[in-house]
Design a protein around this motif. Sequence first.
Motif, PDB file in Angstrom:
ATOM      1  N   PRO A 101      11.627   5.498   0.334  1.00 52.30           N
ATOM      2  CA  PRO A 101      10.407   4.687   0.393  1.00 52.30           C
ATOM      3  C   PRO A 101      10.493   3.390  -0.393  1.00 52.30           C
ATOM      4  CG  PRO A 101      10.058   6.661  -0.935  1.00 52.30           C
ATOM      5  CD  PRO A 101      11.365   6.826  -0.259  1.00 52.30           C
ATOM      6  N   VAL A 102      11.293   3.374  -1.476  1.00 59.26           N
ATOM      7  CA  VAL A 102      11.448   2.137  -2.245  1.00 59.26           C
ATOM      8  C   VAL A 102      12.198   1.096  -1.412  1.00 59.26           C
ATOM      9  CG1 VAL A 102      12.607   1.097  -4.229  1.00 59.26           C
ATOM     10  CG2 VAL A 102      11.288   3.192  -4.516  1.00 59.26           C
ATOM     11  N   VAL A 103      13.303   1.505  -0.772  1.00 55.38           N
ATOM     12  CA  VAL A 103      14.066   0.583   0.074  1.00 55.38           C
ATOM     13  C   VAL A 103      13.200   0.086   1.227  1.00 55.38           C
ATOM     14  CG1 VAL A 103      16.032   0.391   1.635  1.00 55.38           C
ATOM     15  CG2 VAL A 103      16.289   1.578  -0.550  1.00 55.38           C
ATOM     16  N   TRP A 104      12.425   0.992   1.821  1.00 51.77           N
ATOM     17  CA  TRP A 104      11.532   0.603   2.915  1.00 51.77           C
ATOM     18  C   TRP A 104      10.524  -0.445   2.451  1.00 51.77           C
ATOM     19  CZ3 TRP A 104      10.905   1.100   8.057  1.00 51.77           C
ATOM     20  CH2 TRP A 104       9.630   0.881   8.586  1.00 51.77           C
ATOM     21  N   ASP A 133       2.108  -7.074  -1.590  1.00 47.24           N
ATOM     22  CA  ASP A 133       0.846  -6.415  -1.292  1.00 47.24           C
ATOM     23  C   ASP A 133       0.633  -5.241  -2.244  1.00 47.24           C
ATOM     24  OD1 ASP A 133       2.184  -4.852   1.738  1.00 47.24           O
ATOM     25  OD2 ASP A 133       2.615  -4.533  -0.385  1.00 47.24           O
ATOM     26  N   ALA A 134      -0.467  -4.528  -2.021  1.00 46.04           N
ATOM     27  CA  ALA A 134      -0.824  -3.437  -2.930  1.00 46.04           C
ATOM     28  C   ALA A 134       0.224  -2.333  -2.928  1.00 46.04           C
ATOM     29  CB  ALA A 134      -2.187  -2.875  -2.532  1.00 46.04           C
ATOM     30  N   LEU A 135       0.782  -2.035  -1.739  1.00 46.87           N
ATOM     31  CA  LEU A 135       1.780  -0.975  -1.654  1.00 46.87           C
ATOM     32  C   LEU A 135       3.013  -1.322  -2.478  1.00 46.87           C
ATOM     33  CD1 LEU A 135       2.885   1.649  -0.510  1.00 46.87           C
ATOM     34  CD2 LEU A 135       3.627   0.374   1.519  1.00 46.87           C
ATOM     35  N   SER A 136       3.493  -2.561  -2.351  1.00 50.17           N
ATOM     36  CA  SER A 136       4.668  -2.974  -3.117  1.00 50.17           C
ATOM     37  C   SER A 136       4.405  -2.911  -4.619  1.00 50.17           C
ATOM     38  CB  SER A 136       5.076  -4.390  -2.716  1.00 50.17           C
ATOM     39  OG  SER A 136       5.410  -4.447  -1.350  1.00 50.17           O
TER      40      SER A 136
END
Length: 213
Positions: free
Chosen positions: A42-45, A57-60
Amino acid sequence: MKLRPGFVLELAVNFLLPWLAYRLALPHLGETGALIASAVPPVVWSLIELARFRRVDALSMMVVAGIVLSIAAMALGGSPRMLLLRESLVSGMIGVAFLLSLPMRRPLIFYLARASVAREMEGGAARFEALWQERPTLGPALRFMTLVWGVGLTGETALRAWMALTWPIERFLVVSPFIGYAIYGGLMLWTLWYRKSMRSRAETRMPTDGIAG
């Protein structure tokens, strides 16, 4: 809704690959190393998505904060179960920030809503500031939204903390993302419904005002 390939890929990256990475790394790296390996997909994605859209964004931000918490937990001798809480701790801190902003003149949701309106329309930030002054019902509505999000995020943290401390690690890795997505999705759907309800009530009271959201 059609099941788009991009959506299937996102599910695989966030659900299947972390579990698979954990299972493959566990015999070689132990629980702590396997948990770190499970965070890689998920980090690479998220980094790829950040590079594609050229914005933070908030997710990052949550992913980066989760990495920082993981490194801090490792540096302090954090146990594998504490590493499981890294994303939940981030959402919990955000939830607490929402709740702490309630007594302030402008709650946290005000700034998020103003930024959203600024992206949607030309001069949106100024328009939202004007609505804040002109609509006495806007303040209580935004405070209620802040309360709901604050309670939801802190509740999600409490639930996942209980799961992380009491469930087997493998079961947590499989079930926890579904719970997180369900809570975030529920909060988003409620926000969209409440926003539409607020707009309908405003247009009913002042039909000629031409409010645009």
